[in-house]
Structures are given as structure tokens and as C-alpha cells.
Design an enzyme around this catalytic site. Structure first.
Site, PDB file in Angstrom:
ATOM      1  N   GLU A 131       0.829  -1.208   0.000  1.00 48.03           N
ATOM      2  CA  GLU A 131       0.000   0.000   0.000  1.00 48.03           C
ATOM      3  C   GLU A 131       0.862   1.256   0.000  1.00 48.03           C
ATOM      4  O   GLU A 131       0.404   2.342  -0.340  1.00 48.03           O
ATOM      5  CB  GLU A 131      -0.904  -0.027   1.234  1.00 48.03           C
ATOM      6  N   ARG A 149      -8.776  -4.343   8.857  1.00 45.17           N
ATOM      7  CA  ARG A 149      -7.539  -3.784   9.413  1.00 45.17           C
ATOM      8  C   ARG A 149      -7.013  -2.649   8.549  1.00 45.17           C
ATOM      9  O   ARG A 149      -6.975  -2.763   7.327  1.00 45.17           O
ATOM     10  CB  ARG A 149      -6.475  -4.876   9.524  1.00 45.17           C
TER      11      ARG A 149
END
Length: 611
Positions: A265, A410
Site C-alpha cells: 500500500e 484492518r
């Protein structure tokens, strides 16, 4: 050290005694073992692979902490983002504890020698990550403390070197097989097998800590290493411990199409953009504020929607493009060198010159073995409203546990943070438990201590026909992949439950052709199938019973009209706010309330989850 005398050819089984036995040599296990070794405890770490090859090494983008090195930030914002990111299923006391401890544990890693990237003024470099948005959603905040895109690698090597310095004893390439519990339900250790020799041993301990990692290999397409077969979850389930919130599995938006290998990410944190076949940066439609840095469940669903509506890329229109070309080669080679290598090796793409094909790929389990903030495994107390009765001598941390700080989804960077915060907390609690409440004597082992383990091993040794282990494992993966994906339907989930339960005769009838003992990986794979099966049952049964959309669990039957002002992604039942508990013995489900009482601040009530 003594000998246990079983029947037949397993007469060389040893009984090894320790103050604490840790199963798993990844980030959480080694953070706990470091704490224990510092205190002078006799600690053993059992690990399937050499510690620095544990799956923590694959974490790329960063570890979350509100250091405020690049933009004003504090733990209150981190707390809010984590609660919102969890879709309000996270327990707010545990979330507050994690976010408050975050800066402290990051600085401890720095002092151990972890080589974080640096800003010009010498402070730790931090990049933005999905869902981290200071000032309650205004813009992404740099909160991911990074070591290029090899943060997990740096973390793991730092912890391993620190443990070597402290004299931690590692049992490398050992596989834990079963928990040892006495009639009172106390945990007294584990049985395990040495891959090098095939010998079995009993590891008896005053405290047993599971840090066995996730079970992402229960899906066909996964970013997880092949070692992530849910061993801790399987052992706990067979020993009567429930598994919590197993319906919640995170799909990472950017797995390499066709390979599943993770692209951090951190790519989007550095400015990468997701594009459809028309070159459109489509996340503006789904998350107009955070765009490509919305939480992972949002981005994964948005990508899947683009593909389903015919805007996917490639000859089959089955992937999305991640574009980093505008970042420039210098930035990519400085901040994302591993991503550059992955692009070359797994997609034949030079990411400095062209976009790389990506698809949502299973990445992380939010559920696991239920614990409290000290890592103690906790069970419901019969006939009461108490859901926090500790199992004496048993702890779990990391991805195999559910404390629950991640809830239904999450946030990126909170996984590495979870490892070190609760690894340290569990270590501190075990030190207190062993030194203050446990004498020099060990609790007597039950007379049938080896019965379950030897039954499993001998069944494989004596098999003359039956199922191939990998074929059964693949059947498990196919069922879970096809019935518990990014978007789910009630009919699909119900069908998946029937199919996974019908698979049990094949799971119980595995044949081992190679009976050798020395480095017999076929034997290990056969033993792993039982763990995968427990995880698969827990996932599908728990998911089929949750009649709402929340976080990573999106059931299209429960979607609301597109113009609905509150929860446009699906119906969320905030009146019924529960954690799922699944029991293996009879596939029974129980539920316990989400904890909405933080430690020092006001609770954050459920609200629309928009980005």
C-alpha cells in the site's frame, strides 16, 4: 529433560521443560521472546522456518505510529481512524492501548537498531497509508514509519539479532502439532515434530504463547507465504478453544494479477494511482476524499465493481492497472525498490515506464484466537456475562490472535504495530505470571499427553491408500475462494458451508506415500491439512450466520439502494453489535458484545463510514 515412553517405535520422545514456549518465530513471537529473555527466563521459540524467513519479512510499507514527524498527528487521530477502519467491530479499549503504545514501541525498535528511512532532519520517515486521516478525514496523514518497502524485513532481522544477543533458544524447522491441556483446561505446553529427524518431543512450559501467524493459504489466491496454514488456529480449535470473527478476511487491493504477490500500500502512499481500462483514476467516484488511500475493503470492492461493470483491463478485462510512472525512477528506486523487483520478476513490467496489472488478493485475517490486551487467551464463563475468563498458561499474539484491534477491517501498518505492541505486552504479563505466581515445579502432564499427536502421526504412517494431501488442500482452497470472496451472497455462503462439511471424509482419509522421517515435507503438508480445514469451517460457518454487511464481510443480499444516505455499501446492524465465536467440536456459534469502553477517552459511537 526426561524421556516419555510411548508405544511402538516412538520410544525416543523427549520431554523438554521451559519457563515459556513460544510457537512462531515471526515479529510477534520474537518481540515476546526478547522481553522474556531480557528478564532471564528460560524460553524456547519453535519455528517452522528460520526466524528471518517468517512471513513478517514480507511486510513492506511501514509500521503505524503517530510520531508526527512529517505532519501534526497524535494517538487520538490514530485511535479514531482505527475504530472507523474496523467498521466499529474493534474493541475500543484494546485499540486505545495499541495506538497510545505505538510511538513507544517504534522508538524501542529504533534503539534496537532498526534502520528506518530518515527525513532531512534525522527523524523517522513516515508515508501516508490507506484510512489514516488526521483531523477526522480531511486528508491522508503520514503515519507509516518505513524502511523503504522492506519494513518487515528490517523489523524481523532487528528482532532476531536482539534475541541472539539475549541468548534466546530457537528450535528451527520444528512443527508444533497439538496443545497440551489438563482436565482443568490449563495449557501445559505443546507436542512438536522435528523436520530434520522426524522425532517428536513434548515441550512442557509454565506459559505457552502462540505466535503462529495467519492462515491466508486457506484461499486459492493469496499474498501469504506457503507456511501460513493456520497451525495455531487448528491446534486451538482441536483443543476446544473457540475462534473469533473468522468471517472477516481482508483482500489487499494490489496483488500482482496472476501471481498474487503483494505490492505494498506504500505504492499508493507515495502517490500511485489505480486506473481502469479508460485510464480513469476511478477511486474519485467511490471515495472522493481519500481516493486511492481509502481503507482496503473499500478499495478492493471498488476495483471489483469496476471489473464487474466492464471497465477492467487486459484481454479478458479481469484486472486493474496500478500506475506509478509519474513518480519518477528516482523516487521509485529510493522508496519502492522491492516493488520494482517484483514488477520485473512477476509481471515482466518496468514500473518506472508502464503500469502494473493488479487484482484484490486475500491478505490478512482479522479473526483468530480470542485474547485480552495481555495476550491471555480468554473464554466465555459458563452461566455468566463474563467473556474474559483467561485460560491458565495460554497466550496468543499477532495474526493468529483476535484482541480485537482490527475488527471487521484492518488498516494498513496496524499489523506490524499489533505484533510489537502485544508481543511486548504478552511478554511482560508472562514474566509476572511465571516469576510471581508460578513456583519452580511444573504442573504434572496428563497421562494421555501424547495420545492425540501419536494417533495423527501413526494414522499417516500406517495408511495404505486414501487421499492426496495437496488435492484435499486445493479442494478446501477452492471452496473458500469461490464462496467467501470480496462480494458474497447468502446462497453462496450457505452452499459453501454444505460443501466444506461434505469434505470432511476426504480430510480424515489422507494417505502418506512417503513414510520417511528425515525432512519429509509431504508429512508436514498432510498434517497442515487438518489446520486448514478448521480455518475453512470457521470462516464459512461464521460468515453464513452474520446477516449484515460490515468491513470485509459484504453480502450483496443486504445492500441498500445507491441513494441511501447512511451505509451505501450495505446494511449494517448497529443494534446487534457482536463478535462471533465458533467451536470446532459441534460447529456451534456463540456471540459476545463488542467493547465500546476505551481506557481513558470517550467512546466513538457508530457512524456512517465514508471516505
Amino acid at each position: 529433560m526426561g524421556a516419555i515412553t510411548p508405544k511402538e517405535d516412538y520410544s525416543n520422545i523427549q520431554n523438554l521443560t521451559f519457563d515459556a514456549v513460544i510457537v512462531g518465530g515471526g515479529g510477534s513471537g520474537m518481540r515476546a521472546s526478547y522481553q522474556l529473555a531480557q528478564a532471564g527466563l528460560k524460553v524456547a521459540v519453535l519455528t517452522k522456518v528460520f526466524p528471518t524467513r517468517s512471513h513478517t519479512v514480507a511486510a513492506q510499507g511501514g509500521i503505524g505510529a503517530s510520531l508526527g514527524n512529517m505532519q501534526e498527528d497524535n494517538w487520538h487521530f490514530h485511535f479514531y481512524d482505527t475504530v472507523k477502519g474496523s467498521d466499529w467491530l474493534g474493541d475500543q479499549d484494546a485499540i486505545e492501548f495499541m495506538c497510545r503504545e505505538a510511538p513507544k514501541v517504534v522508538y524501542e525498535l529504533e534503539h534496537m537498531g532498526m534502520p528506518f528511512d530518515r527525513n532531512a532532519d534525522g527523524t523517522i520517515y513516515q508515508r501516508p497509508f490507506g484510512g489514516h486521516s488526521a483531523n477526522y478525514g480531511d486528508k491522508p496523514v503520514p503515519r507509516a514509519c518505513a524502511a523503504a518497502d522492506r519494513t518487515g524485513h528490517a523489523l524481523l532481522h532487528t528482532l532476531y539479532q536482539s534475541n541472539v544477543k539475549m541468548g534466546t533458544q530457537f528450535f528451527v524447522e520444528w512443527i508444533a502439532l497439538d496443545l497440551i491441556r489438563n482436565e482443568a483446561g490449563d495449557v501445559l505446553g505443546v507436542t512438536a515434530i522435528d523436520q530434520e529427524t522426524g522425532n517428536i518431543a513434548v515441550f512442557q512450559a509454565k506459559a505457552t504463547l502462540f505466535a503462529t501467524g495467519g492462515a491466508g493459504r486457506v484461499y486459492r489466491a493469496s499474498t501469504n507465504a506457503y507456511i501460513n496454514t493456520g497451525d495455531g488456529l487448528g491446534m486451538a480449535a482441536r483443543a476446544g478453544i473457540p475462534l473469533q470473527d473468522m468471517e472477516f478476511w481482508q483482500f489487499h487491493p494490489t496483488g500482482v494479477a496472476g501471481a498474487g504477490v503483494l505490492l505494498t500500500e506504500g505504492c499508493r502512499g507515495e502517490g500511485a494511482i489505480l486506473r481502469n481500462k479508460d485510464g480513469e483514476p476511478f477511486m474519485e467516484r467511490y471515495a472522493p476524499t481519500l481516493k486511492d488511500l481509502a481503507p482496503r475493503d473499500f478499495v478492493s470492492r471498488s476495483m471489483d465493481q469496476e471489473i464487474k461493470e466492464g471497465r477492467g483491463c487486459g484481454p479478458k478485462g479481469d484486472y486493474i492497472l496500478l500506475d506509478m510512472t509519474h513518480l519518477g525512477a528516482d523516487t521509485i528506486m529510493k522508496r519502492l525498490p522491492s516493488v520494482f523487483e517484483i514488477g520485473k520478476k512477476f509481471a515482466n513490467v518496468d514500473i518506472t515506464k508502464e503500469p502494473i496489472p493488479v487484482v484484490p488478493t486475500i491478505h490478512y485475517q482479522m479473526g483468530g484466537i480470542p485474547t485480552n490486551m495481555h495476550g491471555q487467551v480468554c473464554l466465555p464463563e459458563a452461566g455468566t456475562d463474563n467473556y474474559t475468563k483467561p485460560v491458565k498458561g495460554f497466550y496468543a499474539i499477532g495474526e493468529c490472535s483476535c484482541v480485537s484491534v482490527h475488527g471487521a477491517n484492518r488498516l494498513g501498518t496496524n499489523s506490524l504495530l499489533d505484533l510489537v505492541v502485544f508481543g511486548k505486552a504478552a511478554g511482560e504479563h508472562i514474566i509476572d505470571y511465571v516469576t510471581k505466581h508460578h513456583g519452580d515445579e511444573y504442573a504434572p502432564l496428563p497421562t494421555n499427553v501424547l495420545e492425540q499427536t501419536l494417533d495423527r502421526v501413526r494414522k499417516l504412517d500406517e495408511s495404505t491408500s486414501g487421499e492426496n494431501a495437496q488435492e484435499v488442500a486445493d479442494a478446501i482452497r477452492d471452496i473458500v475462494q469461490d464462496h467467501a470472496g470480496v462480494f458474497r451472497t447468502q446462497a453462496l455462503l450457505d452452499k459453501g458451508v454444505k460443501e466444506i462439511l461434505a469434505l470432511e471424509p476426504r480430510v480424515r482419509n489422507i494417505h502418506l506415500k512417503d513414510k520417511s522421517k528425515v525432512f519429509n515435507t509431504a508429512r508436514v503438508e498432510a498434517l497442515e491439512v487438518e489446520n486448514l480445514y478448521e480455518v475453512a469451517k470457521a470462516t464459512l460457518i461464521s460468515a453464513a450466520a452474520r446477516k449484515e454487511c460490515r468491513g470485509a464481510h459484504t453480502v450483496v443480499d443486504y445492500e441498500l439502494p445507491a441513494d441511501h444516505p447512511t451505509y451505501s455499501y450495505g446494511r449494517r446492524d448497529d443494534e446487534w453489535m457482536k463478535h462471533t465465536l465458533w467451536y470446532s467440536s459441534d460447529n456451534r456459534l456463540e456471540y459476545k458484545p463488542v467493547r465500546f469502553k476505551p481506557l481513558t477517552v470517550d467512546a466513538i459511537p457508530p457512524a456512517p463510514r465514508t471516505f
